[in-house]
Design an enzyme around this catalytic site. Structure first.
Site, mmCIF file in Angstrom:
data_model
loop_
_atom_site.group_PDB
_atom_site.id
_atom_site.type_symbol
_atom_site.label_atom_id
_atom_site.label_comp_id
_atom_site.label_asym_id
_atom_site.label_seq_id
_atom_site.Cartn_x
_atom_site.Cartn_y
_atom_site.Cartn_z
ATOM 1 N N ASN A 60 0.873 -1.169 0.000
ATOM 2 C CA ASN A 60 0.000 0.000 0.000
ATOM 3 C C ASN A 60 0.916 1.227 0.000
ATOM 4 O OD1 ASN A 60 -1.604 2.160 0.691
ATOM 5 N ND2 ASN A 60 -2.851 1.001 2.140
ATOM 6 N N VAL A 61 0.879 1.988 -1.077
ATOM 7 C CA VAL A 61 1.846 3.090 -1.207
ATOM 8 C C VAL A 61 1.525 4.304 -0.329
ATOM 9 C CG1 VAL A 61 2.777 2.422 -3.475
ATOM 10 C CG2 VAL A 61 0.778 3.939 -3.347
ATOM 11 N N ASN A 87 2.664 5.910 -10.355
ATOM 12 C CA ASN A 87 1.413 5.908 -11.104
ATOM 13 C C ASN A 87 0.171 5.707 -10.232
ATOM 14 O OD1 ASN A 87 -0.418 5.103 -13.559
ATOM 15 N ND2 ASN A 87 -0.416 3.299 -12.207
ATOM 16 N N SER A 139 -2.124 14.763 -13.857
ATOM 17 C CA SER A 139 -3.422 14.821 -14.551
ATOM 18 C C SER A 139 -3.612 16.212 -15.124
ATOM 19 C CB SER A 139 -4.548 14.538 -13.549
ATOM 20 O OG SER A 139 -5.781 15.000 -14.047
ATOM 21 N N TYR A 152 -8.563 16.042 -5.734
ATOM 22 C CA TYR A 152 -7.791 15.389 -6.802
ATOM 23 C C TYR A 152 -6.889 16.426 -7.490
ATOM 24 C CZ TYR A 152 -6.919 12.442 -10.926
ATOM 25 O OH TYR A 152 -6.321 11.696 -11.928
ATOM 26 N N SER A 155 -3.985 17.311 -5.332
ATOM 27 C CA SER A 155 -2.971 16.247 -5.282
ATOM 28 C C SER A 155 -2.116 16.257 -6.542
ATOM 29 C CB SER A 155 -3.628 14.874 -5.071
ATOM 30 O OG SER A 155 -4.323 14.443 -6.234
ATOM 31 N N LYS A 156 -2.748 16.496 -7.678
ATOM 32 C CA LYS A 156 -1.993 16.435 -8.933
ATOM 33 C C LYS A 156 -1.163 17.704 -9.147
ATOM 34 C CE LYS A 156 -3.386 12.314 -10.129
ATOM 35 N NZ LYS A 156 -2.460 11.174 -10.170
ATOM 36 N N ILE A 185 -8.415 8.943 -20.034
ATOM 37 C CA ILE A 185 -7.861 7.697 -20.552
ATOM 38 C C ILE A 185 -8.825 6.568 -20.206
ATOM 39 C CG2 ILE A 185 -5.872 6.115 -20.454
ATOM 40 C CD1 ILE A 185 -5.081 8.872 -21.563
#
Ligand code: NDP
Length: 243
Positions: A60-61, A87, A139, A152, A155-156, A185
């Protein structure tokens, strides 16, 4: 000697495709997964049929101790790490006013802390070897921001800032740090979108189509081969956002 690559979140989607492409390019792959063990085993078996051996590693990263174990495994087995592909990530779709501290921790830890901690654990070996290629999957929303995806987007954009700063810090050690910022994607991450929503998005994209994981994998292969690109956020989005 073969190059050694760790790819986080390689059980599904983009990471899985990247793992396949790198393994087929004679790079020794350590494919990380967390929840999707079956998919990871299936990936290993699929490649084995083509006489390609990869390692799969559950970690778990968001957990430093699990990251340390994965990096230790790589170093004990291969004695070096040349390539790190950060990733692993999750998406979240919520009104800003509904976000909780738990949401913050979940999204920021999975998408951003993981990149910080993974990179910190891998970089000492790269500095020692004066060689390294780090690629972070960001992203489009980290560049232009998305309504209902504030956490999100935070975070990106954090990944983008880290990519630029670290490229400057690690350049003298011959370590290149870049990010890829995909648009939309075709992976399970977007499985919640309805057909109408997908159609509407396609209408906004100049190339009039959704991207595929292979597009990201091809760029990653190019970045690995290259030796003069660093600190860049590379947009692969069909022209959805041109900045
Ligand atoms: P998927 O949902 O298809 O796959 C996500 C991957 O991340 C899975 O392999 C999953 O592993 C892994 N993962 C999630 N949490 C953890 C964790 N705590 N520890 C280890 N692995 C974890 O997503 P995509 O392939 O679409 O996304 C990959 C990256 O690309 C993400 O960073 C995403 O933000 C980014 N991206 C995707 C876009 C898209 O449109 N698809 C657009 C822009 C960026 P497991 O299931 O084993 O837990």
């Amino acid at each position: 000697m073969k190059k050694i690559a760790i790819i986080t979140g390689a059980s599904k989607g983009i990471g899985r495709q990247v793992a396949k492409e790198l393994a087929k390019s004679n790079i020794q792959v350590i494919a990380n997964y967390n929840k999707s063990e079956k998919d990871a085993i299936q990936l290993k078996e699929e490649l084995k049929k083509e006489n390609i051996e990869i390692d799969i590693f559950k970690a778990n990263v968001t957990k430093r101790e699990e990251i340390k174990k994965m990096v230790q495994f790589a170093l004990e087995k291969y004695h070096k790490i040349d390539i790190l592909i950060n990733n692993a990530g999750i998406s979240e779709y919520k009104m800003f006013t509904d976000e909780t501290d738990e949401d913050w921790n979940n999204v920021i830890n999975t998408n951003l802390y993981s990149v910080f901690a993974m990179t910190q654990e891998v970089v000492p070996n790269m500095i020692h070897n004066k060689n390294g290629c780090i690629i972070n999957i960001s992203s489009i929303w980290g560049i232009v921001g998305a309504s209902l995806e504030v956490l999100y987007s935070i975070s990106k954009s954090g990944i983008n800032g880290m990519t630029k700063a670290l490229a400057k810090e690690l350049g003298p050690s011959n370590i290149r740090v870049n990010a890829i910022a995909p648009g939309i994607i075709n992976t399970q991450m977007n499985s919640k979108l309805s057909e109408e929503e997908i159609t509407r998005i396609k209408e906004e994209i100049p190339l009039e189509k959704i991207g595929n994981p292979i597009e990201i994998a091809k760029c990653i292969k190019w970045l690995i081969d290259d030796n003069y690109t660093t600190g860049q956020i590379i947009s692969i989005n069909g022209g959805w956002s041109i900045t």
